[in-house]
Design a protein around this motif. Structure first.
Motif, mmCIF file in Angstrom:
data_model
loop_
_atom_site.group_PDB
_atom_site.id
_atom_site.type_symbol
_atom_site.label_atom_id
_atom_site.label_comp_id
_atom_site.label_asym_id
_atom_site.label_seq_id
_atom_site.Cartn_x
_atom_site.Cartn_y
_atom_site.Cartn_z
ATOM 1 N N LEU A 1 64.630 13.779 63.401
ATOM 2 C CA LEU A 1 63.733 14.022 64.530
ATOM 3 C C LEU A 1 62.793 12.841 64.764
ATOM 4 O O LEU A 1 62.618 12.389 65.899
ATOM 5 N N PHE A 2 62.177 12.350 63.701
ATOM 6 C CA PHE A 2 61.258 11.214 63.807
ATOM 7 C C PHE A 2 61.991 10.023 64.419
ATOM 8 O O PHE A 2 61.485 9.359 65.341
ATOM 9 N N GLU A 3 63.202 9.766 63.918
ATOM 10 C CA GLU A 3 63.974 8.635 64.389
ATOM 11 C C GLU A 3 64.320 8.769 65.873
ATOM 12 O O GLU A 3 64.228 7.811 66.652
ATOM 13 N N THR A 4 64.753 9.977 66.269
ATOM 14 C CA THR A 4 65.204 10.187 67.639
ATOM 15 C C THR A 4 64.031 10.213 68.616
ATOM 16 O O THR A 4 64.064 9.556 69.657
ATOM 17 N N ALA A 5 63.000 10.964 68.279
ATOM 18 C CA ALA A 5 61.888 11.148 69.212
ATOM 19 C C ALA A 5 61.015 9.914 69.348
ATOM 20 O O ALA A 5 60.537 9.596 70.445
ATOM 21 N N LEU A 6 60.790 9.201 68.239
ATOM 22 C CA LEU A 6 59.829 8.097 68.246
ATOM 23 C C LEU A 6 60.456 6.728 68.005
ATOM 24 O O LEU A 6 60.194 5.772 68.737
ATOM 25 N N LEU A 7 61.276 6.625 66.955
ATOM 26 C CA LEU A 7 61.698 5.309 66.498
ATOM 27 C C LEU A 7 62.590 4.591 67.506
ATOM 28 O O LEU A 7 62.390 3.403 67.789
ATOM 29 N N GLN A 8 63.564 5.303 68.089
ATOM 30 C CA GLN A 8 64.459 4.593 69.003
ATOM 31 C C GLN A 8 63.730 4.191 70.287
ATOM 32 O O GLN A 8 64.063 3.183 70.915
ATOM 33 N N TRP A 9 62.703 4.943 70.651
ATOM 34 C CA TRP A 9 61.842 4.535 71.764
ATOM 35 C C TRP A 9 61.074 3.264 71.389
ATOM 36 O O TRP A 9 60.973 2.319 72.177
ATOM 37 N N GLY A 10 60.552 3.228 70.141
ATOM 38 C CA GLY A 10 59.832 2.052 69.679
ATOM 39 C C GLY A 10 60.717 0.820 69.586
ATOM 40 O O GLY A 10 60.259 -0.307 69.828
ATOM 41 N N ILE A 11 61.985 1.010 69.250
ATOM 42 C CA ILE A 11 62.922 -0.119 69.184
ATOM 43 C C ILE A 11 63.087 -0.752 70.554
ATOM 44 O O ILE A 11 63.096 -1.983 70.698
ATOM 45 N N LEU A 12 63.223 0.070 71.582
ATOM 46 C CA LEU A 12 63.321 -0.471 72.939
ATOM 47 C C LEU A 12 62.064 -1.264 73.295
ATOM 48 O O LEU A 12 62.143 -2.387 73.813
ATOM 49 N N GLU B 1 60.902 14.620 54.971
ATOM 50 C CA GLU B 1 60.612 15.993 55.371
ATOM 51 C C GLU B 1 59.144 16.165 55.739
ATOM 52 O O GLU B 1 58.809 16.885 56.689
ATOM 53 N N GLU B 2 58.264 15.496 55.020
ATOM 54 C CA GLU B 2 56.845 15.613 55.363
ATOM 55 C C GLU B 2 56.546 14.957 56.712
ATOM 56 O O GLU B 2 55.809 15.522 57.537
ATOM 57 N N ALA B 3 57.118 13.780 56.959
ATOM 58 C CA ALA B 3 56.889 13.110 58.244
ATOM 59 C C ALA B 3 57.444 13.947 59.396
ATOM 60 O O ALA B 3 56.821 14.039 60.467
ATOM 61 N N THR B 4 58.610 14.561 59.181
ATOM 62 C CA THR B 4 59.195 15.421 60.204
ATOM 63 C C THR B 4 58.292 16.613 60.488
ATOM 64 O O THR B 4 58.026 16.962 61.647
ATOM 65 N N THR B 5 57.796 17.246 59.418
ATOM 66 C CA THR B 5 56.950 18.424 59.574
ATOM 67 C C THR B 5 55.632 18.072 60.247
ATOM 68 O O THR B 5 55.150 18.793 61.138
ATOM 69 N N ARG B 6 55.043 16.960 59.848
ATOM 70 C CA ARG B 6 53.768 16.563 60.460
ATOM 71 C C ARG B 6 53.955 16.140 61.920
ATOM 72 O O ARG B 6 53.041 16.313 62.738
ATOM 73 N N LEU B 7 55.117 15.587 62.251
ATOM 74 C CA LEU B 7 55.399 15.275 63.647
ATOM 75 C C LEU B 7 55.474 16.556 64.470
ATOM 76 O O LEU B 7 54.912 16.643 65.578
ATOM 77 N N LEU B 8 56.158 17.567 63.946
ATOM 78 C CA LEU B 8 56.220 18.855 64.631
ATOM 79 C C LEU B 8 54.824 19.463 64.765
ATOM 80 O O LEU B 8 54.484 20.057 65.802
ATOM 81 N N GLN B 9 54.001 19.311 63.737
ATOM 82 C CA GLN B 9 52.621 19.793 63.819
ATOM 83 C C GLN B 9 51.875 19.112 64.960
ATOM 84 O O GLN B 9 51.143 19.761 65.718
ATOM 85 N N GLN B 10 52.069 17.794 65.094
ATOM 86 C CA GLN B 10 51.399 17.071 66.174
ATOM 87 C C GLN B 10 51.892 17.541 67.540
ATOM 88 O O GLN B 10 51.112 17.666 68.493
ATOM 89 N N MET B 11 53.196 17.831 67.642
ATOM 90 C CA MET B 11 53.730 18.355 68.900
ATOM 91 C C MET B 11 53.074 19.687 69.253
ATOM 92 O O MET B 11 52.743 19.939 70.415
#
Length: 392
Positions: free
Chosen positions: A124-135, A190-200
């Motif tokens: 989730l972190f990779e798809t939602a944030l990282l690939q956008w950041g790569i662009l 798993e923690e980064a994924t969970t905290r990202l969902l928390q931020q959402m």
């Protein structure tokens, strides 16, 4: 052939600054590819339509399983059946997010369902944030992606309150209900994924809190953080089937909490039906003419190349590729061999010029909302690489 664009990767120090610490695999290779898969706008739209159609089939199949008491066929633990039924009966047990794994969709190959990660999907972190950041970091147009994952999941949290109504009515109906987010300690991904969902969820307007699983308290009257505060919702990035087998007392308590309507658990228990790869056989039985489904069965398929999978298994573990004559061409070991097996017609993944295979990951939150890819060999395992995409 899969076409890719070479790019400059984001350096490890910057990745760690944004919370992405699992950038290097155990063999020292980089987890994130230094290339983007090229797709067309038409291919992006086809993925969008496929995800929506496949999810609708899963909903119908789940109803069929419940009505016909087919839980054993899917390998569902007996101590979760009541929770599954209870969560299925009421829309307030809302499915927040999930990810389809798909073959095809690029290089002229038709889209085919491989499996559904409906309970605890990562990447989730990779798809939602990282690939956008790569662009962004490569001075490419960040609009040139099929990727509104962050916004879609934030909106889907609002549907815990609005359900099928317009999410713009959230503020008018929200009454301070709180969500507790939890995962195991010591796992950065798993923690980064969970905290990202928390931020959402926070962005959606909820009051939220994070607590490691071992610090969450439960009784039949509710779910509490370490300070004893009760929560109306609990999100756990921890598989339902593991709760059933490793924490049977907790499974019973969570059932009682649901029956007493003391809290709502996310993702809901019924997502375990979707998570079971046994649903591939049910889907094929119900929708044999669907263009998105591969022939699948609980028994070995006769006369065709196929893949044997455990109904509950992750990262390609305990998978076999079996030739039409029954010869095992390739297999992986793992901890899931005790689970019931399902057999799915083999389909070849699209490949690049070096022969590496690509599997699409399509996130779903009320509707299809974002695309990314994994790159690896015939069986994609925990050493496969994350690959972003760009619309050309």
């Amino acid at each position: 052939m899969v076409l890719t664009q070479k790019l400059n990767p984001i350096d490890d120090a910057t990745l760690e600054e944004i919370g992405f610490s699992w950038h290097t695999d155990s063999d020292g290779s980089k987890y994130v590819s230094d290339a983007l898969v090229e797709i067309t706008q038409e291919e992006a739209e086809a993925y969008y339509e496929a995800g929506n159609a496949i999810y609708d089939m899963y909903v119908q199949a789940a109803e069929y399983v419940i009505e016909n008491d087919l839980f054993f066929d899917l390998g569902i633990p007996f101590n979760l059946i009541e929770s599954i039924k209870k969560s299925w009966e009421n829309d307030v047990h809302w499915h927040i997010y999930s990810r389809f794994d798909l073959a095809g969709g690029i290089d002229g190959k038709p889209i085919k369902l491989i499996e559904f990660n409906a309970d605890t999907p990562t990447a989730l972190f990779e798809t939602a944030l990282l690939q956008w950041g790569i662009l962004k970091s490569n001075n490419l147009d960040d609009e040139k992606q099929f990727n509104n994952v962050y916004e879609a999941i934030s909106d889907n949290f609002k549907r815990l309150v609005t359900l099928f109504d317009d999410t713009n009515t959230f503020d008018a109906h929200y009454d301070g209900w709180k969500i507790l987010f939890s995962c195991v300690s010591g796992n950065d991904e798993e923690e980064a994924t969970t905290r990202l969902l928390q931020q959402m969820a926070t962005d959606a307007g909820f009051v939220t809190h994070f607590e490691y699983l071992h610090d969450v308290n439960f009784d039949d009257e509710g779910i509490y953080d370490a300070q004893g505060n009760a929560y109306e919702y609990w999100f756990k990035l921890y598989p339902w089937e593991d709760i059933a087998t490793d924490e049977p007392e907790l499974a019973t308590t969570l059932t009682n909490i649901m029956l007493k309507q003391k809290a709502i658990i996310l993702n809901p228990a019924y997502t375990l039906l979707f998570q079971s790869k046994g649903m591939l056989a049910i889907l094929y039985e119900l929708f044999p003419d669907s263009p998105y489904l591969l022939k699948s069965s609980f028994e070995p398929l006769q006369g065709i190349k196929q893949v044997e999978k455990a109904v509950f298994g992750r990262e390609g573990a305990n998978t076999k590729i079996i030739d039409a004559d029954g010869t095992v061409e390739k297999k992986t070991d793992g901890p899931y061999d005790n689970y019931k097996k399902v057999y799915q017609e083999y389909v070849e993944f699209p490949a690049d010029s070096s022969g590496m295979k690509y599997q699409a990951g399509l996130f779903f939150a009320y509707e299809s909302c974002g695309l990314s890819f994994r790159k690896g060999g015939e069986i994609l395992d925990n050493m496969s690489k994350f690959v972003g995409h760009v619309i050309v």
